[in-house]
Structures are given as structure tokens and as C-alpha cells.
Design a protein around this motif. Structure first.
Motif, PDB file in Angstrom:
ATOM      1  N   ALA A 135       0.827  -1.206   0.000  1.00 14.08           N
ATOM      2  CA  ALA A 135       0.000   0.000   0.000  1.00 14.08           C
ATOM      3  C   ALA A 135       0.862   1.256   0.000  1.00 14.08           C
ATOM      4  O   ALA A 135       0.562   2.230  -0.693  1.00 14.08           O
ATOM      5  N   LYS A 137       3.671   1.643  -1.333  1.00 10.93           N
ATOM      6  CA  LYS A 137       4.245   1.828  -2.666  1.00 10.93           C
ATOM      7  C   LYS A 137       3.184   2.197  -3.698  1.00 10.93           C
ATOM      8  O   LYS A 137       3.505   2.495  -4.841  1.00 10.93           O
ATOM      9  N   GLY A 138       1.902   2.102  -3.313  1.00 10.21           N
ATOM     10  CA  GLY A 138       0.818   2.476  -4.223  1.00 10.21           C
ATOM     11  C   GLY A 138       0.492   1.451  -5.282  1.00 10.21           C
ATOM     12  O   GLY A 138       0.019   1.789  -6.358  1.00 10.21           O
ATOM     13  N   HIS A 139       0.733   0.170  -4.989  1.00 12.14           N
ATOM     14  CA  HIS A 139       0.477  -0.880  -5.969  1.00 12.14           C
ATOM     15  C   HIS A 139      -0.869  -1.536  -5.691  1.00 12.14           C
ATOM     16  O   HIS A 139      -0.958  -2.520  -4.953  1.00 12.14           O
ATOM     17  N   GLY A 140      -1.908  -0.983  -6.313  1.00 13.24           N
ATOM     18  CA  GLY A 140      -3.277  -1.419  -6.071  1.00 13.24           C
ATOM     19  C   GLY A 140      -3.525  -2.885  -6.339  1.00 13.24           C
ATOM     20  O   GLY A 140      -4.183  -3.560  -5.545  1.00 13.24           O
TER      21      GLY A 140
END
Length: 150
Positions: A135, A137-140
Motif C-alpha cells: 500500500a 508503494k501504491g500498488h493497487g
């Protein structure tokens, strides 16, 4: 794909190469377009067979060999290292994550297969959870897989 290529030998390659190569072929075999869909298909296989355990590496290998080529040649007794999930998250490899969370791996000489569980392991982010690390790192799609594996 290349029409003249029938096999690709990845025997002896590192975990990441094996998992990504097999993951790409698994996407073709199952007709899915993303690592998240591949993970969902592996999970559905387990549920459809009412198996108590995950689909095995050997099962996936057999499905790949039965499908259209090119086929990968790899160690049928491949077992990822214990830190493979941490490495896959660090490297942002969604295909590797899908296979690690969706399969079990028979370990020679051991009674239990190796599985990767997001609840029993922590990432390499100062002891924070895999979910927190993905989360942050923003990796959905990786977050979605981790939540679905929970």
C-alpha cells in the motif's frame, strides 16, 4: 509469441525468473489478462475441487504442458526460497506474487508443502506487514491480491 519456438528452458534460473516465466505461461493457459485474474483463477481452482490445500506447482506444470506452446522446461520440484514473497513484493512482481499466494510447493523430505501466507510473514519494511508495504508503494493490484489471500 514466436511461432518457431517450442520450448524455453529456465532450469537453474533464480526464483524470480521461474515464477515470472511460469506466470506468463499460466496467463495464456487460463486465458487471463492480469496477475490478479491469475490469482483469482488459482483460488477458484482450489474452491472448485473443494481441496483443503492450494493448487500445487506440479498441477500447474501439468496444465501448462497440456496447453498450447511454447512450453517452459523447468525443475518440476521447484520450491521458492522462504523469502520469495518478500522479494517479489520488493521487486513489484505481481506475477510472482500471484503464484506464491496461489500455489503450494512440495518440499522433498518434508511432510508439509511450502505455502506463502500474508498473515504469518512480514515484509522487509522494518517489520511492517506485506499489505502495508504494498500500500505504501501504491500498488493497487498487489494490495488486492494480498487482501484476497487473507
Amino acid at each position: 509469441s514466436c511461432p518457431k519456438v517450442h520450448t524455453v528452458d529456465i532450469t537453474g534460473c533464480n526464483d524470480q525468473v521461474c515464477l515470472c516465466g511460469v506466470g506468463i505461461c499460466a496467463e495464456w493457459v487460463f486465458g487471463v489478462d492480469s496477475p490478479l485474474e491469475l490469482f483469482a483463477r488459482l483460488k477458484a481452482l482450489q474452491q472448485s475441487t473443494k481441496a483443503a490445500t492450494r493448487c500445487t506447482w506440479a498441477d500447474l506444470r501439468a496444465r501448462q504442458l497440456a496447453g498450447p506452446g511454447p512450453h517452459l522446461v523447468f525443475d518440476p520440484e521447484f520450491v521458492p526460497a522462504r523469502n520469495a514473497l518478500s522479494n517479489a513484493l520488493r521487486d513489484e512482481s505481481a506475477l510472482a506474487i500471484a503464484l506464491l499466494l496461489g500455489l503450494s510447493y512440495a518440499v522433498r523430505g518434508e511432510d508439509q508443502s511450502r505455502t506463502f501466507d500474508v498473515n504469518n510473514e512480514t515484509g522487509n519494511n522494518n517489520g511492517r506487514s506485506y499489505l502495508y508495504s504494498a500500500a505504501a508503494k501504491g500498488h493497487g493490484s498487489n494490495v488486492e491480491m494480498l487482501l484476497a489471500a487473507d
